[in-house]
Design a protein around this motif. Structure first.
Motif, PDB file in Angstrom:
ATOM      1  N   MET A  63       0.827  -1.194   0.000  1.00 28.73           N
ATOM      2  CA  MET A  63       0.000   0.000   0.000  1.00 28.73           C
ATOM      3  C   MET A  63       0.866   1.251   0.000  1.00 28.73           C
ATOM      4  SD  MET A  63      -2.628   1.105  -0.489  1.00 28.73           S
ATOM      5  CE  MET A  63      -4.290   0.916  -0.397  1.00 28.73           C
ATOM      6  N   VAL A  64       1.982   1.196   0.711  1.00 33.04           N
ATOM      7  CA  VAL A  64       2.883   2.343   0.727  1.00 33.04           C
ATOM      8  C   VAL A  64       3.389   2.637  -0.676  1.00 33.04           C
ATOM      9  CG1 VAL A  64       5.053   3.205   1.630  1.00 33.04           C
ATOM     10  CG2 VAL A  64       3.553   1.894   3.089  1.00 33.04           C
ATOM     11  N   ILE A  65       3.733   1.571  -1.378  1.00 33.42           N
ATOM     12  CA  ILE A  65       4.210   1.762  -2.749  1.00 33.42           C
ATOM     13  C   ILE A  65       3.101   2.350  -3.604  1.00 33.42           C
ATOM     14  CG2 ILE A  65       5.063   0.572  -4.790  1.00 33.42           C
ATOM     15  CD1 ILE A  65       6.275  -1.496  -2.853  1.00 33.42           C
ATOM     16  N   ILE A  66       1.907   1.777  -3.474  1.00 32.50           N
ATOM     17  CA  ILE A  66       0.776   2.242  -4.290  1.00 32.50           C
ATOM     18  C   ILE A  66       0.546   3.733  -4.062  1.00 32.50           C
ATOM     19  CG2 ILE A  66      -1.714   2.032  -4.635  1.00 32.50           C
ATOM     20  CD1 ILE A  66      -0.724  -0.513  -5.479  1.00 32.50           C
ATOM     21  N   ILE A  67       0.479   4.122  -2.790  1.00 29.58           N
ATOM     22  CA  ILE A  67       0.185   5.526  -2.486  1.00 29.58           C
ATOM     23  C   ILE A  67       1.340   6.414  -2.954  1.00 29.58           C
ATOM     24  CG2 ILE A  67      -0.087   7.148  -0.585  1.00 29.58           C
ATOM     25  CD1 ILE A  67      -2.617   5.733  -1.218  1.00 29.58           C
ATOM     26  N   GLY A  68       2.548   5.931  -2.792  1.00 27.31           N
ATOM     27  CA  GLY A  68       3.688   6.715  -3.242  1.00 27.31           C
ATOM     28  C   GLY A  68       3.657   6.950  -4.732  1.00 27.31           C
ATOM     29  N   VAL A  69       3.401   5.886  -5.486  1.00 23.99           N
ATOM     30  CA  VAL A  69       3.354   6.025  -6.944  1.00 23.99           C
ATOM     31  C   VAL A  69       2.202   6.932  -7.344  1.00 23.99           C
ATOM     32  CG1 VAL A  69       3.008   4.754  -9.084  1.00 23.99           C
ATOM     33  CG2 VAL A  69       4.476   3.824  -7.336  1.00 23.99           C
ATOM     34  N   THR A  70       1.080   6.797  -6.631  1.00 22.23           N
ATOM     35  CA  THR A  70      -0.071   7.647  -6.926  1.00 22.23           C
ATOM     36  C   THR A  70       0.286   9.119  -6.754  1.00 22.23           C
ATOM     37  OG1 THR A  70      -1.416   5.903  -6.009  1.00 22.23           O
ATOM     38  CG2 THR A  70      -2.495   7.995  -6.410  1.00 22.23           C
TER      39      THR A  70
END
Lengths: 365, 552, 407
Positions: free
Chosen positions: B443-450
């Motif tokens: 989720m951290v990656i997802i939010i970061g990429v977002t």
């Protein structure tokens, strides 16, 4: 300063989108069930017939470049005869749109959403459709235009990816002791293209004065070609026996593709996402023409049109949900198209004939 | 309400503005005269008298100087910042007076070029007493950029409030308005919001005439016209429409002028706010105009046949019409090779899609369709999520909310503390939350990429819109999975297709397709070979350049 | 205003009532492999105290429709937090680490009921979309694949590229294997046929989809036969299926011939005696083969010509003291030797399939149906009788295109 003018390209896209739709998911099964391996031949002949059937449509559009079908009908056949003639068409387009929503709902339930109630799927789909129809013809054309390349790309990719799985032997022998069946399947072949009659509803909004006949013809050609290609390729991948057994060959086709090392592993569910815009486009077009016809039949003007589309917001799900068993939906849908194509193929030539005679009479006077 | 001033105040502060001022004066005049049905001058000149309400229109000056001064000062509530100076003309018995606001007017100029000649130098030139007439003063004794006669109080008040000086002479029921504007303002500096690697480093300032100078320096075409309007009942700020008369779509120019003239508010501060008042659809979450602080972008916009709007006190320009593909262009696109720029533009589309869809896509895939993901990825995500107490949706909401908080905090805080915020935020989002087991690392990656995706979107407002859109898509993904996403995307397309920016569809040229336009907007056309302006902007002049045979 | 209120109401309704299909990704049990055996659990129905309960006791099912016929074993991955850290260390020394998967066996008479029964033992919702392999035991295969396969076609979560394998009873032993390089035996098994590009002796087209098409059309087919040790799985030849029932096994050489004749050869090795020195060997690394089959009807007699052309490189020679002498003439001789070898091998397999098993594993029936529809229409009923005596001639043409690193 809103410009409500369509470009010729959009006429083509609207033609294609009007003809495609849920048919693309079931046409292969239908054709192979009716004519065996030679289903694609019946389909080709059916496609040819559609081109012939488009002649009176083009003639009508030439005669009345500023009017759409319901207006032409009422002008040509008179106030009451015209309305009477429009009623079956209206019923057809409403039921067609409703059943399309139901079928895509069934497909989605099978491939994406297991437990979500059918009503929710159908109602949310129809709500999105009405939202667009409400925005008017230009927005409709623009949206259909934007989603067109999406599903086209998906379709082309599907064909390209499934070529390695195809086996030429599966569509052979061609026409071996099967001519009778093949001939009998021509009518199912024709009725896959019921949507050919939707374009006169849009042609009057064309920007240029010149009639966009060429885009229309190209727009007819694309689905014919696409259906033939998809029927051939599904037959080649699955063979006749399997094709008779599976309900939605296109989705199974994407299932059969080996698509290694992709981020999205299960291609058929992914593809199901791309059928949504396609079916959406066809439902939108049929809902729009339903609204047009209803407004002409009941002479609804101005704000009333808004309420017509809101009525459909309830009517379409009702039509979609009227058949309780999923099993019977496809059959009903095919029967509907069977009846519909007969009516439409009589309606347009008669209309064109009467219009032509009327014009001559006026000229003589 | 609205007053088209027939000429621009281009009081020269340095050398740079001087060249352009001549053209400036000439243009609006012809422009306004040639305007057909929606012509602005006739109908609105009558209205223009209503600047300060009915109160002052009919108050005319008298022959008595003292009385006049008292009237003027009275009308200005004897304010502290108003300065009057009385003097005797040429050392004789005729009294004169100047009224000005020292903080707005160039005081040196007032004293040295108005008061001084009248008081002292005139005595050397003029021997006879009767030579001091009003016309002599006007024509021979004062040099200023413009000198107008004024009789009624509203004119005088407005001029003085704008920084001009009012000169009154005993015995005449009228006076002179002398241009003496001399504002203090920010110097031209680097654009803050739109930095560029290779492009010019100039950005607009808050001073309208500087901005216009910046633009004029880039387009030395007499057909570049500026039309001036006044906006704000109380603020009385100048708003300038700029466009290339033989290129721009006249319809857009007329529409813009019409919207500006129909404004009736007490005051608008800043160009971006003005944009909200004249936008086509106030409910639209997408920006329907381009806000830029780069003169080169405005110039390019004008040459594409669009219309720019400047405002006194606003350090940005609005460029209309703006469609979504236009908003996704950046200034640097034009300074790079077309291949690189095209890819970068596509990247921006990707960034926008990621910013809108990635969290919802994750929710839909992980929650509804784990079968769509490769088996090993599913197992990895499962491993990462094992032990996380919240369902994927809440996880996304928590992380998304944290991210938004951080972004807001780092913008609002002073720059020095902003650093600290990013450090804390990095810790909270990056490590602590994962180690504490509140969210999974995926989720951290997802939010970061977002977040990075939304940063790639060049237009700040468009970036904000993508951040808003994330929420409904997350809800749709939660309830209906992939179907909800597809449906939401269709509704979004419908919504966008229905939007218009000054009569141009917001999604043009995505529909109807015109390869030539797509090449120039979605991609970047090969610089030496795209000969025409984008056709979807309905430009009057189509051709952009003649065919060149450079390369192959 | 009213509009936005409606919008909000709809969204609230959606959130409150929605989420019909949502399930946290970690709450699903991803079935990676399924092994199907004939029912064999001991039948003591007595109640035992909890500490005496065995796994097999849980596997039993209370039924209303008769006696259990199948034992279904599913493999579930045991997902630990951050799997990269807890991967079995030591690189496989000492016969593999601890198992990363959980095998659950359940008996019953229908697969759906077995699956649902399993869910009374597992806290996860079982989920088939990541199914990699189905292993069918010998006896179930002999009893008939067509009988039991329906569930795996009808269920919407099944995918068609699931590998089908046949193993000796009990098939669930195959799932118990702890492979050294993969975490789960089922994924290991799924990846195994990818080497068919280099080894032609494995059956690689064995997906559920293809198999079902064969069953539906009444074609005969081969499925890979697998054998296993504690930490290793080998594809060893194939299981021959006639009319959906397993009737025998084919060895690896047979599989190679079948692949060649069915034009499914992707690459492999051909070894032949050295033409000039019968004690030595020559080896060809085949990188492509193409097969054309032509049925010829002479009167009532059916004759089938199989034309195989293979191309590859001269990859190795053994014997002859490593003398480098590859003249054109020698290469020609080698090509002939390779061709003869393949012909010999193919003829052996054809004879075996025709005479011993009477199984049309080359799918000549499909060929006749599509190419000689008239003839096929007449003999279709008698095909079983005609097939063993059909004259099949194999003509091989091999083409050595490269000679490797040295001349």
């Amino acid at each position: 300063m809103r410009t409500k003018k369509l470009a010729p390209w959009q006429i083509m896209v609207l033609t294609v989108s009007g003809i495609l739709g849920v048919d693309i998911l079931i046409v292969q099964h239908n054709m192979v069930s009716a004519a065996g391996v030679d289903g694609w031949i019946s389909l080709t002949i059916g496609g040819m017939v559609i081109f012939a059937a488009s002649i009176p449509v083009i003639y009508l559009m030439r005669l009345y470049p500023d009017k759409d079908v319901p207006q032409i009908t009422i002008e040509v056949l008179g106030k009451w005869m015209g309305r009477l003639a429009l009623i079956p068409l209206t019923v057809f387009s409403i039921v067609y749109a409703g059943l399309s929503a139901r079928i895509i709902g069934q497909v989605l339930k099978m491939f994406l959403l297991d437990k979500t109630p059918m009503t929710v799927i159908v109602v949310s789909m129809v709500a999105a459709v009405i939202y667009l129809v409400d925005k008017g013809v230009y927005t409709l054309a623009a949206v259909v235009d934007i989603i067109f390349p999406m599903y086209m790309t998906a379709l082309i990719l599907l064909v390209v990816f499934s070529v390695p799985q195809a086996n030429l032997a599966n569509i052979r022998p061609v026409l071996f002791r099967n001519a009778g069946k093949t001939a009998g399947a021509i009518i199912p072949g024709i009725y896959n293209f019921t949507g050919y009659g939707t374009i006169p509803y849009f042609m009057c909004h064309l920007k240029s004065k010149k009639l966009a006949v060429k885009p229309y013809i190209i727009g007819l050609g694309i689905p014919v070609l696409l259906y033939i290609i998809l029927t051939v390729i599904t037959t080649m991948v699955f063979g006749e026996t399997t094709l008779r057994a599976i309900l939605y060959p296109i989705l199974n086709l994407s299932k059969a593709i080996e698509f290694k090392s992709g981020i999205l592993d299960r291609l058929e569910s992914f593809m199901a996402l791309f059928w949504i815009p396609m079916v959406f486009a066809s439902i939108v077009i049929f809902t729009y023409i339903s609204v047009r016809k209803i407004s002409e039949i009941f002479s609804i003007k101005g704000k009333g049109k808004k309420y017509t589309s809101y009525t459909l917001l309830f009517l379409l799900p009702a039509v979609a949900m009227i058949i309780p068993k999923d099993l019977n939906v496809l059959e009903t849908y095919n029967n509907l198209k069977h009846v519909g194509i007969f009516y439409i193929s009589i309606f347009y030539p008669i209309l064109a004939l009467v219009a032509g005679v009327k014009k001559r009479v006026v000229k003589q006077k | 309400m609205l007053k088209p001033i027939k000429r621009l105040f281009t009081r020269n502060k340095g050398n740079k503005g001087s060249k352009s001022s001549g053209i400036n004066k000439y243009n609006p005049q012809t422009q306004l005269d040639s305007r057909s049905p929606q012509t602005l001058d006739d109908s609105q000149n009558q209205q223009s008298e209503v600047i300060y309400g009915q109160k002052y229109i009919n108050i005319k000056l008298t022959k008595n100087l003292k009385e006049n001064l008292a009237t003027i000062k009275g009308a200005m509530n004897n304010n502290y910042d108003i300065k009057t100076k009385e003097f005797k003309l040429g050392g004789r018995g005729v009294f004169g007076a100047v009224v000005y606001i020292p903080s707005l007017a160039d005081e040196d100029f007032v004293l040295n070029h108005i008061v001084n000649p009248l008081m002292i130098q005139s005595s050397l030139i003029l021997d006879r007493e009767d030579a001091i007439s009003f016309d002599t003063i006007k024509d021979t004794m004062i040099d200023a950029e413009y000198i107008n006669e004024a009789e009624s109080l509203d004119q005088i008040l407005f001029s003085v409030m704008s920084g001009d000086t009012f000169l009154s002479v005993q015995g005449y029921p009228k006076g002179l308005i002398i241009s003496t504007k001399g504002y203090v303002g920010r110097q031209v500096s680097e654009p803050q919001l739109e930095p560029s690697v290779k492009g010019s480093q100039e950005g607009f300032t808050e001073i309208l005439q500087d901005n216009i100078g910046l633009l004029r320096r880039r387009i030395r075409d007499p057909n570049l016209v500026f039309e001036v309007y006044k906006v704000g009942q109380r603020t009385q700020m100048e708003v300038v429409i700029a466009y290339l008369r033989d290129v721009a779509d006249q319809g857009v120019a007329i529409e813009t002028a019409g919207r500006l003239s129909s404004l009736d508010v007490d005051g608008i501060q800043g160009t971006a706010e003005l944009g909200l008042y004249i936008t086509d659809n106030p409910n639209s979450i997408f920006p329907l105009y381009q806000v830029t602080e780069r003169p080169d972008r405005v110039a390019r916009g004008l040459m594409e046949g669009r219309v720019a709007i400047f405002m006194e006190g606003g350090a940005e320009a609005l460029v209309v019409p703006a469609t979504m593909p236009i908003l996704l262009q950046s200034a640097d696109d034009y300074y790079e090779n077309w291949i690189v720029s095209s890819l970068l533009r596509l990247l921006r589309y990707g960034g926008m899609l990621i910013s809108i869809f990635l969290p919802s896509l994750y929710i839909a895939l992980a929650g509804h369709h784990p079968g769509m993901l490769p088996t090993k990825l599913v197992l990895t995500i499962t491993g990462a999520r094992t032990g996380v107490p919240f369902p994927g949706f809440l996880e996304a909401v928590i992380m998304g909310a944290t991210l938004e908080l951080l972004q807001e905090a780092s913008i609002r805080l002073p720059r020095v503390i902003g650093q600290a915020v990013s450090i804390v935020g990095g810790l909270v989002i990056g490590q602590a939350a994962v180690q504490a087991g509140l969210v999974g690392p995926i989720m951290v990656i997802i939010i970061g990429v977002t977040a990075i995706g939304s940063f790639v979107v060049t237009d700040y407002s468009l970036g904000l819109a993508t951040r808003v859109l994330r929420i409904p898509f997350m809800i749709l993904a939660l309830t209906l999975g992939g179907f909800g996403l597809a449906l939401g995307a269709l509704v979004l397309i419908t919504y966008m297709a229905d939007l218009e920016s000054f009569g141009i569809r917001y999604i043009k040229p995505l529909s109807p397709y015109r390869i030539r336009d797509l090449k120039q907007t979605i991609l970047k056309a090969r610089d030496a070979s795209h000969m025409n302006r984008p056709a979807f902007l309905n430009t009057a002049d189509v051709q952009r350049q003649t065919k060149q045979r450079r390369g192959k | 205003m009213i509009r936005s209120t409606w919008f909000l109401i709809i969204i609230c309704l959606l959130i409150c009532t929605g989420c019909w299909d949502r399930k946290n990704i970690e709450d699903r049990g991803y079935i990676l492999g399924i092994a199907i055996d004939a029912h064999s659990l001991e039948k003591d129905a007595e109640q035992k105290p909890p500490d005496k309960m065995k796994e097999t006791d849980f596997g039993r099912i209370d039924m209303t429709t008769g006696k259990p016929e199948y034992d279904m074993t599913v493999q579930l991955p045991i997902v630990k937090k951050s799997p990269t850290v807890s991967a079995s260390g030591g690189g496989g020394e000492g016969g593999g680490g601890e198992s990363m998967s959980w095998q659950i066996t359940q008996s019953g008479d229908s697969f759906l009921s077995m699956e649902r029964e399993m869910e009374s033992r597992v806290s996860l919702t079982l989920f088939y979309e990541h199914l990699q392999a189905i292993i069918i035991s010998d006896d179930i295969a002999r009893a008939g694949l067509d009988k039991m396969i329906d569930f795996f076609l009808r269920d919407r979560e099944m995918r068609s590229n699931v590998g089908l394998f046949v193993a000796a009873t009990p098939a669930k032993n195959l799932l118990e294997v702890i492979p050294r390089v993969e975490d789960h035996s089922a994924t290991y098994l799924h990846e195994l046929p990818t080497n068919s590009e280099r080894n032609s002796r494995v059956v690689y087209k064995s997906g559920l989809g293809e198999t079902v098409i064969c069953i539906r059309e009444g074609n005969d087919f081969v499925l890979p036969w697998i054998e296993a040790t504690k930490d290793e799985i080998k594809m060893k030849g194939g299981a021959l299926f006639k009319k959906g029932k397993m009737i025998g096994r084919a060895d690896e050489v047979d599989i190679e011939s079948i692949n060649l004749i069915r034009n499914m050869y992707r690459g492999g090795v051909v070894v032949a005696r050295r033409p000039d020195d019968k004690t030595g060997l020559i080896v060809m690394d085949v990188f492509g083969a193409k097969t054309k089959i032509k049925p010829i009807i002479q009167g009532d007699e059916l004759k089938v010509d199989v034309y195989i052309s293979i191309r590859g490189q001269y990859a190795e020679q053994i014997g002859s003291g490593g003398i480098d002498d590859l003249s054109d003439k020698f290469i020609e001789q080698c090509e002939r030797a390779f061709s003869n070898e393949i012909e010999k091998q193919c003829n052996r397999t054809i004879r075996k399939m025709q005479k011993e098993y009477n199984i049309d594993v080359f799918q000549l029936n499909k060929l006749l149906r599509t190419q000689k529809p008239g003839y096929w229409h007449e003999i279709k009923e008698d095909w079983d009788r005609i097939y063993p005596d059909v004259e099949i001639n194999v003509h091989v043409k091999s083409d050595v295109r490269l000679v490797g690193n040295k001349k």
